[in-house]
Motif scaffolding. Structure first.
Motif, PDB file in Angstrom:
ATOM      1  N   THR A  90      -7.009  23.298   6.808  1.00  0.00           N
ATOM      2  CA  THR A  90      -7.826  22.416   7.634  1.00  0.00           C
ATOM      3  C   THR A  90      -9.185  22.233   6.968  1.00  0.00           C
ATOM      4  O   THR A  90      -9.757  23.190   6.436  1.00  0.00           O
ATOM      5  CB  THR A  90      -8.035  23.005   9.046  1.00  0.00           C
ATOM      6  N   CYS A  91      -9.694  20.985   6.995  1.00  0.00           N
ATOM      7  CA  CYS A  91     -11.021  20.735   6.425  1.00  0.00           C
ATOM      8  C   CYS A  91     -11.685  19.576   7.164  1.00  0.00           C
ATOM      9  O   CYS A  91     -11.028  18.821   7.898  1.00  0.00           O
ATOM     10  CB  CYS A  91     -10.933  20.422   4.935  1.00  0.00           C
ATOM     11  N   ILE A  92     -13.020  19.446   6.971  1.00  0.00           N
ATOM     12  CA  ILE A  92     -13.803  18.334   7.518  1.00  0.00           C
ATOM     13  C   ILE A  92     -14.390  17.560   6.338  1.00  0.00           C
ATOM     14  O   ILE A  92     -14.958  18.157   5.410  1.00  0.00           O
ATOM     15  CB  ILE A  92     -14.918  18.842   8.441  1.00  0.00           C
ATOM     16  N   ILE A  93     -14.214  16.248   6.382  1.00  0.00           N
ATOM     17  CA  ILE A  93     -14.609  15.392   5.265  1.00  0.00           C
ATOM     18  C   ILE A  93     -15.521  14.282   5.803  1.00  0.00           C
ATOM     19  O   ILE A  93     -15.354  13.817   6.947  1.00  0.00           O
ATOM     20  CB  ILE A  93     -13.360  14.761   4.598  1.00  0.00           C
ATOM     21  N   ASP A  94     -16.475  13.853   4.984  1.00  0.00           N
ATOM     22  CA  ASP A  94     -17.316  12.737   5.448  1.00  0.00           C
ATOM     23  C   ASP A  94     -16.721  11.408   4.979  1.00  0.00           C
ATOM     24  O   ASP A  94     -15.684  11.370   4.299  1.00  0.00           O
ATOM     25  CB  ASP A  94     -18.764  12.912   4.985  1.00  0.00           C
ATOM     26  N   ASP A  95     -17.383  10.311   5.335  1.00  0.00           N
ATOM     27  CA  ASP A  95     -16.870   8.984   5.004  1.00  0.00           C
ATOM     28  C   ASP A  95     -16.752   8.757   3.495  1.00  0.00           C
ATOM     29  O   ASP A  95     -15.931   7.943   3.039  1.00  0.00           O
ATOM     30  CB  ASP A  95     -17.781   7.907   5.602  1.00  0.00           C
ATOM     31  N   ASP A  96     -17.552   9.503   2.718  1.00  0.00           N
ATOM     32  CA  ASP A  96     -17.530   9.320   1.264  1.00  0.00           C
ATOM     33  C   ASP A  96     -16.547  10.236   0.548  1.00  0.00           C
ATOM     34  O   ASP A  96     -16.476  10.245  -0.680  1.00  0.00           O
ATOM     35  CB  ASP A  96     -18.935   9.561   0.688  1.00  0.00           C
ATOM     36  N   GLY A  97     -15.778  11.048   1.308  1.00  0.00           N
ATOM     37  CA  GLY A  97     -14.781  11.916   0.682  1.00  0.00           C
ATOM     38  C   GLY A  97     -15.300  13.276   0.271  1.00  0.00           C
ATOM     39  O   GLY A  97     -14.598  14.021  -0.418  1.00  0.00           O
ATOM     40  N   GLN A  98     -16.512  13.637   0.701  1.00  0.00           N
ATOM     41  CA  GLN A  98     -17.067  14.948   0.386  1.00  0.00           C
ATOM     42  C   GLN A  98     -16.596  15.980   1.427  1.00  0.00           C
ATOM     43  O   GLN A  98     -16.576  15.703   2.622  1.00  0.00           O
ATOM     44  CB  GLN A  98     -18.592  14.889   0.373  1.00  0.00           C
ATOM     45  N   LEU A  99     -16.247  17.180   0.932  1.00  0.00           N
ATOM     46  CA  LEU A  99     -15.838  18.268   1.824  1.00  0.00           C
ATOM     47  C   LEU A  99     -17.076  18.851   2.495  1.00  0.00           C
ATOM     48  O   LEU A  99     -17.979  19.364   1.839  1.00  0.00           O
ATOM     49  CB  LEU A  99     -15.107  19.372   1.048  1.00  0.00           C
ATOM     50  N   LEU A 100     -17.083  18.804   3.844  1.00  0.00           N
ATOM     51  CA  LEU A 100     -18.202  19.356   4.599  1.00  0.00           C
ATOM     52  C   LEU A 100     -17.934  20.780   5.095  1.00  0.00           C
ATOM     53  O   LEU A 100     -18.859  21.573   5.263  1.00  0.00           O
ATOM     54  CB  LEU A 100     -18.511  18.458   5.804  1.00  0.00           C
ATOM     55  N   TRP A 101     -16.642  21.093   5.329  1.00  0.00           N
ATOM     56  CA  TRP A 101     -16.276  22.418   5.843  1.00  0.00           C
ATOM     57  C   TRP A 101     -14.792  22.658   5.609  1.00  0.00           C
ATOM     58  O   TRP A 101     -13.986  21.732   5.694  1.00  0.00           O
ATOM     59  CB  TRP A 101     -16.595  22.505   7.347  1.00  0.00           C
ATOM     60  N   THR A 102     -14.427  23.896   5.315  1.00  0.00           N
ATOM     61  CA  THR A 102     -13.011  24.268   5.142  1.00  0.00           C
ATOM     62  C   THR A 102     -12.756  25.563   5.906  1.00  0.00           C
ATOM     63  O   THR A 102     -13.638  26.423   6.015  1.00  0.00           O
ATOM     64  CB  THR A 102     -12.657  24.481   3.658  1.00  0.00           C
ATOM     65  N   ASN A 103     -11.540  25.697   6.431  1.00  0.00           N
ATOM     66  CA  ASN A 103     -11.239  26.925   7.175  1.00  0.00           C
ATOM     67  C   ASN A 103     -10.810  28.041   6.217  1.00  0.00           C
ATOM     68  O   ASN A 103     -10.687  27.849   5.004  1.00  0.00           O
ATOM     69  CB  ASN A 103     -10.174  26.662   8.250  1.00  0.00           C
ATOM     70  N   ARG A 104     -10.574  29.224   6.781  1.00  0.00           N
ATOM     71  CA  ARG A 104     -10.262  30.396   5.971  1.00  0.00           C
ATOM     72  C   ARG A 104      -8.966  30.232   5.198  1.00  0.00           C
ATOM     73  O   ARG A 104      -8.838  30.714   4.075  1.00  0.00           O
ATOM     74  CB  ARG A 104     -10.179  31.641   6.863  1.00  0.00           C
ATOM     75  N   CYS A 105      -7.987  29.602   5.808  1.00  0.00           N
ATOM     76  CA  CYS A 105      -6.713  29.381   5.122  1.00  0.00           C
ATOM     77  C   CYS A 105      -6.932  28.543   3.858  1.00  0.00           C
ATOM     78  O   CYS A 105      -6.392  28.848   2.796  1.00  0.00           O
ATOM     79  CB  CYS A 105      -5.729  28.686   6.075  1.00  0.00           C
ATOM     80  N   TRP A 106      -7.758  27.516   3.979  1.00  0.00           N
ATOM     81  CA  TRP A 106      -8.075  26.655   2.818  1.00  0.00           C
ATOM     82  C   TRP A 106      -8.797  27.471   1.743  1.00  0.00           C
ATOM     83  O   TRP A 106      -8.446  27.435   0.567  1.00  0.00           O
ATOM     84  CB  TRP A 106      -8.956  25.499   3.293  1.00  0.00           C
ATOM     85  N   GLN A 107      -9.787  28.244   2.152  1.00  0.00           N
ATOM     86  CA  GLN A 107     -10.571  29.025   1.193  1.00  0.00           C
ATOM     87  C   GLN A 107      -9.718  30.085   0.506  1.00  0.00           C
ATOM     88  O   GLN A 107      -9.913  30.386  -0.674  1.00  0.00           O
ATOM     89  CB  GLN A 107     -11.759  29.678   1.913  1.00  0.00           C
ATOM     90  N   SER A 108      -8.748  30.653   1.244  1.00  0.00           N
ATOM     91  CA  SER A 108      -7.893  31.685   0.676  1.00  0.00           C
ATOM     92  C   SER A 108      -6.919  31.109  -0.347  1.00  0.00           C
ATOM     93  O   SER A 108      -6.683  31.703  -1.396  1.00  0.00           O
ATOM     94  CB  SER A 108      -7.124  32.394   1.789  1.00  0.00           C
ATOM     95  N   GLU A 109      -6.355  29.928  -0.049  1.00  0.00           N
ATOM     96  CA  GLU A 109      -5.315  29.375  -0.904  1.00  0.00           C
ATOM     97  C   GLU A 109      -5.861  28.464  -2.003  1.00  0.00           C
ATOM     98  O   GLU A 109      -5.280  28.381  -3.082  1.00  0.00           O
ATOM     99  CB  GLU A 109      -4.303  28.598  -0.057  1.00  0.00           C
ATOM    100  N   ILE A 110      -6.986  27.797  -1.723  1.00  0.00           N
ATOM    101  CA  ILE A 110      -7.487  26.812  -2.689  1.00  0.00           C
ATOM    102  C   ILE A 110      -8.785  27.270  -3.331  1.00  0.00           C
ATOM    103  O   ILE A 110      -9.015  27.055  -4.519  1.00  0.00           O
ATOM    104  CB  ILE A 110      -7.674  25.444  -1.992  1.00  0.00           C
ATOM    105  N   GLY A 111      -9.633  27.922  -2.558  1.00  0.00           N
ATOM    106  CA  GLY A 111     -10.857  28.468  -3.116  1.00  0.00           C
ATOM    107  C   GLY A 111     -12.064  27.567  -2.970  1.00  0.00           C
ATOM    108  O   GLY A 111     -13.185  28.046  -2.874  1.00  0.00           O
ATOM    109  N   ILE A 112     -11.871  26.258  -2.973  1.00  0.00           N
ATOM    110  CA  ILE A 112     -13.004  25.334  -2.850  1.00  0.00           C
ATOM    111  C   ILE A 112     -13.461  25.297  -1.399  1.00  0.00           C
ATOM    112  O   ILE A 112     -12.656  25.122  -0.486  1.00  0.00           O
ATOM    113  CB  ILE A 112     -12.619  23.920  -3.321  1.00  0.00           C
ATOM    114  N   GLU A 113     -14.768  25.441  -1.177  1.00  0.00           N
ATOM    115  CA  GLU A 113     -15.282  25.457   0.187  1.00  0.00           C
ATOM    116  C   GLU A 113     -15.932  24.114   0.540  1.00  0.00           C
ATOM    117  O   GLU A 113     -15.288  23.189   1.002  1.00  0.00           O
ATOM    118  CB  GLU A 113     -16.264  26.617   0.360  1.00  0.00           C
TER     119      GLU A 113
END
Length: 446
Positions: free
Chosen positions: A25-48
């Motif tokens: 799960t993540c939150i993205i702005d209108d320009d495609g920038q990642l604003l927030w990622t959940n723990r599952c995302w951070q654990s598997e992908i690493g990018i916050e």
């Protein structure tokens, strides 16, 4: 009309819920920038929050990716998005969250695929772990149906893979052990108790080797057994070494008993030639015999060599030492404790001395006399009370320190680190002994 409740992705409670979800799960702005990622995302992908979506687009240029994103965002409605993540392509559902933000959540099908992938990875890790272990490892269903063996099992037994699944495992045991092993296993399945047994397992050479079988139940959150995990450890060399040690122990004990008999015979033979020391010689011969009896009871035993009369205990040794005297004159009662060759010799010496003196001067010297020995265990300390009544009256404590006193100091206080106290009552001698229970047996960890 159904009312739609807006999601506020800035709310801390929403972050807590999303962090607890095992879904990317993540939150993205209108320009495609990642604003927030959940723990599952951070654990598997690493990018916050320092990346952008264009990193995950494949097969298109950055401009094309941005244009596609802008077109979907412009609709203001839910749309699908596929990102090329490290684990492979993942489908997301992207929904508007207001204020120029979007919430992307991996689809249910993708979550299921990731779960299955994780299970496969866990199984692969388990296979590597169990195959690296020197023990044979096996697992069963809750009903005891065997469905997993590690590589060590097949190396040891030499049987084809899968041939011992189900109940085929029992046929690998020595015929004399099969009923016992099967009965013990059924008991564990029915009761949920740990499984532990020694049996002979057929080796790929055709010989049977002793192994130690153990198994523990795996339970879910409700305590229901969902699996059994077990091991088989080859103990054949240790088992045969123990059998050899038992043979040597029995041979040594036999020779020690012969030495006792020879010494006793020499003492009696010498006494016949020297009548003046006949009393001393008879007393010494009885002491030697008492030591021999205590040694045979309390020496280390195996299941084969152990006396049929039972375990070596303090009460047993005391009964053996008092057996030469009329059984109606003495009684032993109270808490019984184990004793082995460490405690048997000093115990035999002191109580044989007490019994000898009672037979000469105390309660055992006349038919009316009585002797009671009471034992009580408290906080790891054994209290022993020797109480004589009905014998010749005692005028008081002896003026001189005799052999018995010195023997008691050697046996109880020095060898067993205990304490002994005498009370020279007119109606009969009373003796109280305190000794640690662990002093009567060898250190079990040694």
């Amino acid at each position: 009309m159904t009312q739609t409740v807006a999601i506020d992705p800035a709310a801390p409670i929403w972050h807590d819920i999303a962090d607890a979800m095992p879904i990317l799960t993540c939150i993205i702005d209108d320009d495609g920038q990642l604003l927030w990622t959940n723990r599952c995302w951070q654990s598997e992908i690493g990018i916050e929050t320092d990346g952008n979506l264009w990193t995950f687009f494949s097969g298109t240029t950055g401009d094309d990716a941005r244009a596609a994103w802008k077109a979907d965002v412009a609709t203001g409605r839910l749309f699908a998005l596929t990102l090329s993540l490290p684990a492979g392509p993942v489908d997301f559902a992207v929904r508007p969250a207001g204020a120029g933000r979007w919430i992307a959540i991996a689809s249910r099908e993708e979550t299921q695929r990731q779960t299955e992938t994780a299970r496969a990875a866990t199984r692969a890790e388990l296979d590597v772990l169990t195959n690296a272990m020197p023990q044979m490892v096996w697992a069963t269903r809750p009903d005891g149906h065997h469905d997993f063996y590690n590589a060590q099992w097949y190396r040891f037994t030499g049987v084809p893979e899968g041939s011992t699944d189900g109940e085929g495992w029992n046929g690998m045991f020595h015929p004399d052990d099969q009923d016992r092993a099967w009965s013990r296993w059924r008991h564990s399945l029915a009761s949920g108790e740990d499984y532990e047994i020694e049996y002979r397992l057929r080796h790929h050479s055709g010989q049977y080797r002793w192994v130690l079988g153990r198994a523990l139940p795996v339970t879910d959150g409700d305590g229901t057994i969902v699996r059994w995990i077990g091991t088989c450890t080859d103990i054949d060399s240790a088992k045969r070494a123990a059998e050899q040690n038992d043979i040597l122990s029995r041979e040594l004990s036999h020779r020690i008993k012969n030495i006792f008999a020879i010494i006793s015979g020499l003492v009696r033979m010498s006494a016949r030639q020297m009548p003046a020391v006949r009393g001393f010689a008879d007393d010494l011969a009885r002491r030697i015999a008492a030591l021999g009896a205590a040694h045979d009871l309390a020496r280390p035993h195996s299941d084969v060599s152990r006396p049929l009369i039972g375990e070596a205990t303090l009460h047993h040794v005391l009964r053996e030492l008092l057996s030469p005297y009329a059984v109606e004159q003495w009684v032993i009662e109270g808490d019984d404790v184990p004793i082995d060759d460490r405690g048997a010799t000093p115990v035999a010496l002191i109580f044989h001395e007490l019994a000898t003196n009672a037979a000469k001067y105390g309660a055992l010297s006349i038919p009316e006399g009585r002797l009671s020995i009471c034992t009580a265990r408290h906080d790891g300390v054994l209290g022993i009370d020797w109480h004589e009544v009905g014998g010749p009256p005692i005028d008081g404590a002896p003026q001189a320190t005799g052999f018995g006193t010195r023997l008691a100091a050697l046996s109880i206080e020095q060898q067993l680190a205990g304490h002994i106290a005498r009370d020279w009552r007119r109606e009969g001698l009373a003796v109280h002994i305190d000794v640690a229970c662990e002093a009567l047996v060898r250190d079990q960890a040694a």
